[in-house]
Design a protein around this motif. Structure first.
Motif, PDB file in Angstrom:
ATOM      1  N   ALA A   1       0.828  -0.577  -0.184  1.00 57.14           N
ATOM      2  CA  ALA A   1      -0.039  -0.263  -0.218  1.00 57.14           C
ATOM      3  C   ALA A   1       0.928   1.227   0.052  1.00 57.14           C
ATOM      4  O   ALA A   1       1.998   1.961   0.349  1.00 57.14           O
ATOM      5  CB  ALA A   1      -1.057   0.150   1.023  1.00 57.14           C
TER       6      ALA A   1
ATOM      7  N   LYS B   1      -1.438   6.903   2.742  1.00 57.48           N
ATOM      8  CA  LYS B   1      -2.560   8.014   2.822  1.00 57.48           C
ATOM      9  C   LYS B   1      -1.171   9.189   2.174  1.00 57.48           C
ATOM     10  O   LYS B   1      -2.661  10.020   2.023  1.00 57.48           O
ATOM     11  CB  LYS B   1      -3.388   7.662   3.974  1.00 57.48           C
ATOM     12  CG  LYS B   1      -5.021   8.010   3.541  1.00 57.48           C
ATOM     13  CD  LYS B   1      -6.021   7.605   4.461  1.00 57.48           C
ATOM     14  CE  LYS B   1      -7.669   7.915   3.671  1.00 57.48           C
ATOM     15  NZ  LYS B   1      -8.598   8.022   4.769  1.00 57.48           N
TER      16      LYS B   1
ATOM     17  N   THR C   1       2.714  10.503  -4.617  1.00 55.09           N
ATOM     18  CA  THR C   1       2.307   9.094  -4.530  1.00 55.09           C
ATOM     19  C   THR C   1       2.485   9.118  -6.732  1.00 55.09           C
ATOM     20  O   THR C   1       2.283   7.844  -6.836  1.00 55.09           O
ATOM     21  CB  THR C   1       0.480   9.024  -5.316  1.00 55.09           C
ATOM     22  OG1 THR C   1       0.033  10.781  -6.246  1.00 55.09           O
ATOM     23  CG2 THR C   1       0.257   9.460  -3.662  1.00 55.09           C
TER      24      THR C   1
ATOM     25  N   LYS D   1       3.802   4.753  -7.133  1.00 47.38           N
ATOM     26  CA  LYS D   1       2.451   3.583  -7.758  1.00 47.38           C
ATOM     27  C   LYS D   1       4.346   3.310  -7.954  1.00 47.38           C
ATOM     28  O   LYS D   1       3.989   1.617  -8.828  1.00 47.38           O
ATOM     29  CB  LYS D   1       2.295   4.996  -8.860  1.00 47.38           C
ATOM     30  CG  LYS D   1       0.740   4.923  -7.897  1.00 47.38           C
ATOM     31  CD  LYS D   1      -0.108   6.213  -8.729  1.00 47.38           C
ATOM     32  CE  LYS D   1      -1.166   6.130  -7.874  1.00 47.38           C
ATOM     33  NZ  LYS D   1      -2.127   6.710  -8.906  1.00 47.38           N
TER      34      LYS D   1
ATOM     35  N   LYS E   1       5.993   0.747  -5.979  1.00 49.22           N
ATOM     36  CA  LYS E   1       4.896  -0.379  -5.653  1.00 49.22           C
ATOM     37  C   LYS E   1       4.621  -1.213  -6.989  1.00 49.22           C
ATOM     38  O   LYS E   1       4.781  -2.551  -6.522  1.00 49.22           O
ATOM     39  CB  LYS E   1       3.435   0.329  -5.094  1.00 49.22           C
ATOM     40  CG  LYS E   1       2.240  -0.674  -5.295  1.00 49.22           C
ATOM     41  CD  LYS E   1       1.175   0.405  -5.279  1.00 49.22           C
ATOM     42  CE  LYS E   1      -0.368  -0.718  -5.410  1.00 49.22           C
ATOM     43  NZ  LYS E   1      -0.471  -0.535  -4.230  1.00 49.22           N
TER      44      LYS E   1
ATOM     45  N   THR F   1      -4.999  -3.402  -2.641  1.00 48.64           N
ATOM     46  CA  THR F   1      -5.060  -3.322  -1.442  1.00 48.64           C
ATOM     47  C   THR F   1      -5.939  -2.695  -1.024  1.00 48.64           C
ATOM     48  O   THR F   1      -7.181  -1.540  -1.770  1.00 48.64           O
ATOM     49  CB  THR F   1      -4.275  -1.300  -2.178  1.00 48.64           C
ATOM     50  OG1 THR F   1      -3.284  -2.058  -2.546  1.00 48.64           O
ATOM     51  CG2 THR F   1      -3.779  -0.868  -0.478  1.00 48.64           C
TER      52      THR F   1
ATOM     53  N   SER G   1      -6.071   1.655   3.164  1.00 45.76           N
ATOM     54  CA  SER G   1      -5.006   2.979   3.002  1.00 45.76           C
ATOM     55  C   SER G   1      -5.008   3.479   4.701  1.00 45.76           C
ATOM     56  O   SER G   1      -5.475   4.256   5.078  1.00 45.76           O
ATOM     57  CB  SER G   1      -5.632   3.626   1.740  1.00 45.76           C
ATOM     58  OG  SER G   1      -4.792   5.149   1.969  1.00 45.76           O
ATOM     59  N   THR G   2      -4.211   3.695   4.669  1.00 50.62           N
ATOM     60  CA  THR G   2      -3.883   4.226   6.349  1.00 50.62           C
ATOM     61  C   THR G   2      -2.489   5.586   6.228  1.00 50.62           C
ATOM     62  O   THR G   2      -0.779   4.824   5.366  1.00 50.62           O
ATOM     63  CB  THR G   2      -3.251   2.817   7.326  1.00 50.62           C
ATOM     64  OG1 THR G   2      -3.387   4.076   8.609  1.00 50.62           O
ATOM     65  CG2 THR G   2      -1.895   2.354   7.040  1.00 50.62           C
TER      66      THR G   2
ATOM     67  N   PRO H   1      -3.033  -0.594  10.218  1.00 45.20           N
ATOM     68  CA  PRO H   1      -3.884  -0.474   9.222  1.00 45.20           C
ATOM     69  C   PRO H   1      -4.749  -1.351  10.457  1.00 45.20           C
ATOM     70  O   PRO H   1      -4.618  -1.696  11.000  1.00 45.20           O
ATOM     71  CB  PRO H   1      -2.595  -1.687   8.294  1.00 45.20           C
ATOM     72  CG  PRO H   1      -1.752  -1.987   8.989  1.00 45.20           C
ATOM     73  CD  PRO H   1      -1.142  -1.078  10.037  1.00 45.20           C
TER      74      PRO H   1
ATOM     75  N   ASN I   1       3.626  -0.898   3.540  1.00 46.68           N
ATOM     76  CA  ASN I   1       2.871   0.569   3.792  1.00 46.68           C
ATOM     77  C   ASN I   1       4.355   1.065   3.202  1.00 46.68           C
ATOM     78  O   ASN I   1       5.021   0.968   4.054  1.00 46.68           O
ATOM     79  CB  ASN I   1       2.629   0.654   5.282  1.00 46.68           C
ATOM     80  CG  ASN I   1       1.394   2.154   5.057  1.00 46.68           C
ATOM     81  OD1 ASN I   1       1.042   2.807   3.656  1.00 46.68           O
ATOM     82  ND2 ASN I   1       0.447   3.016   5.805  1.00 46.68           N
TER      83      ASN I   1
ATOM     84  N   ASP J   1       6.540   5.301   1.967  1.00 47.04           N
ATOM     85  CA  ASP J   1       6.084   6.521   1.699  1.00 47.04           C
ATOM     86  C   ASP J   1       7.369   6.726   1.653  1.00 47.04           C
ATOM     87  O   ASP J   1       8.617   6.317   1.255  1.00 47.04           O
ATOM     88  CB  ASP J   1       6.021   7.155   2.924  1.00 47.04           C
ATOM     89  CG  ASP J   1       5.696   8.314   3.780  1.00 47.04           C
ATOM     90  OD1 ASP J   1       5.691   8.486   1.700  1.00 47.04           O
ATOM     91  OD2 ASP J   1       5.819   8.981   4.210  1.00 47.04           O
TER      92      ASP J   1
END
Length: 422
Positions: free
Chosen positions: A37, A40, A45, A49, A52, A70, A73-74, A80, A95, A97
């Motif tokens: 994921a 959030k 992003t 993407k 991921k 997925t 989303s957190t 999560p 997750n 970032d």
């Protein structure tokens, strides 16, 4: 946690099968389910993407995970929704970032949750000076997740592949990239530059063949300094086909006396020893059986086939009794994968397929069914095969996961791959 332990035990059984015999095994039906994921509260992003996508591809290629859509989303620092993940029988939740680092590079923060034990089990950051190298960032994340599961290693995903691409008549450039070709960088250009080969597993230097004043010349180049040195020249042909495990010796195909023969080259003393003296063509040698023997391609039967020879002894032995055009091969310990031209069948007309055999038994297995499959290369652990696949006018890098009955292809955006190594 109990459920995950059972799954890990399944992997121990699978790993035993790998060690016991190099043979394709049935796909496990009990692979751990993982969700990847994007946090959030992430700002970049678009970049995430891409990361991921590569991670999910890696986990599928590994053969050790079922990658799920997925569900949750957190925020990155929040736990999560375990209820939804458990309801969907998810075992792991990753997750991710991203942030810009102080030195202008990119960093990807990751948190891996074990849903069955309801705890955070990994909190790692992966960084690179260059954003365009995100495929390798992604591969390293995948390797870390795989290590948590204690599954068989996929460290090979973090290695460079080196390959030559035909651009035009008498023009070919050499590139390095990741195994999916998502990252590519040209390192040699101008003229005909072919048959690149890593000088050692450290991948700091490489060999390749170029033409200087129309004379085939074998060059050794340093990947990081760009320094180059001439190793050998030979009219007709000269190719570095294999390097010994300790990096001290090299097998070279050269033709100083007309026809191509195999030479053993001592890299430290810079001396060479002629290993074959056949009046026909001997090419493409590889070390086998702890570097005591070689296998090579010869036209001794009036067609290309695979033979072996013990270094320091006379005489050769036929290795392959299948097919009438076996043009390239690779080795790992006592195993050989070779490319063989097949007749028309239900899968298409006149294909080149890859076959796996053992030098110690009559074991034989076909590994491909479609396209022209050539230049096979074993991974360092012997569990995967890298090769070139040409089909419908396009050129691909192919990965065969021997123990998981899976194969994958990754397309080249332009040109045709001439040869490849990793």
């Amino acid at each position: 946690m109990k459920k995950l332990i059972v799954l890990i035990l399944c992997f121990f059984n699978l790993a035993f099968a790998v060690d016991a015999k190099l043979e394709i095994v049935k796909k496990s039906q009990n692979l751990p389910k993982i969700v990847v994921a994007i946090a959030k509260d992430s700002k970049d992003t678009t970049f995430l993407k891409k990361v991921k996508k590569v991670i999910e591809s890696d986990l599928k290629v590994s053969g050790h995970f079922n990658v799920e859509p997925t569900y949750v989303s957190t925020n990155f620092d929040s736990k999560p929704d375990l209820y939804i993940l458990q309801k969907n029988n998810v075992d792991l939740y990753l997750n991710i970032d991203a942030r810009i680092t102080g030195f202008g590079g990119i960093a990807v923060n990751t948190k891996l949750y074990d849903i069955n034990s309801k705890v955070l089990v990994q909190n790692k950051t992966f960084s690179s000076k260059y954003e365009k190298r995100y495929p390798f960032l992604s591969h390293r994340i995948s390797i870390a997740v795989n290590k948590y599961l204690k599954a068989p290693s996929i460290d090979w995903m973090d290695k460079f592949v080196i390959f030559s691409v035909y651009k035009d008549s008498k023009k070919a450039d050499i590139y390095i990239g990741d195994y999916t070709l998502t990252f590519q960088k040209r390192i040699v250009s101008g003229g005909l530059n072919i048959f690149p080969k890593w000088a050692s597993n450290e991948q700091k230097s490489y060999y390749y063949t170029t033409y200087r004043n129309n004379v085939p010349t074998l060059i050794k180049a340093n990947l990081y300094t760009g320094k180059k040195q001439i190793v050998m020249k030979s009219e007709g042909i000269i190719i570095a086909s294999d390097v010994s495990v300790d990096g001290s010796k090299m097998l070279i195909t050269a033709s100083p006396y007309g026809q191509a023969d195999i030479y053993l080259y001592d890299i430290n003393s810079r001396t060479k020893q002629r290993l074959t003296t056949y009046k026909g063509i001997d090419v493409g040698a590889h070390f086998v059986e702890n570097d005591k023997k070689i296998i090579f391609v010869s036209d001794r039967l009036n067609y290309p086939n695979i033979f072996s020879k013990t270094i320091g002894q006379r005489g050769v032995q036929r290795v392959v009794y299948h097919g009438r055009n076996n043009s390239s091969a690779t080795t790992y310990k006592n195993y050989v994968v070779y490319s063989s031209r097949d007749e028309a069948n239900e899968f298409g007309v006149r294909t080149f397929n890859l076959y796996l055999i053992s030098t110690k038994s009559d074991f034989l297995r076909r590994l491909t069914t479609t396209g022209v499959n050539q230049f096979p290369k074993f991974s360092a652990d012997g569990e995967s095969i890298l090769h070139i696949k040409n089909i419908n006018g396009r050129s691909y890098v192919g990965i065969i996961r021997l123990n998981y009955n899976k194969s994958f292809t990754f397309p080249l955006s332009g040109g045709k791959i001439q040869s490849i190594d990793w």
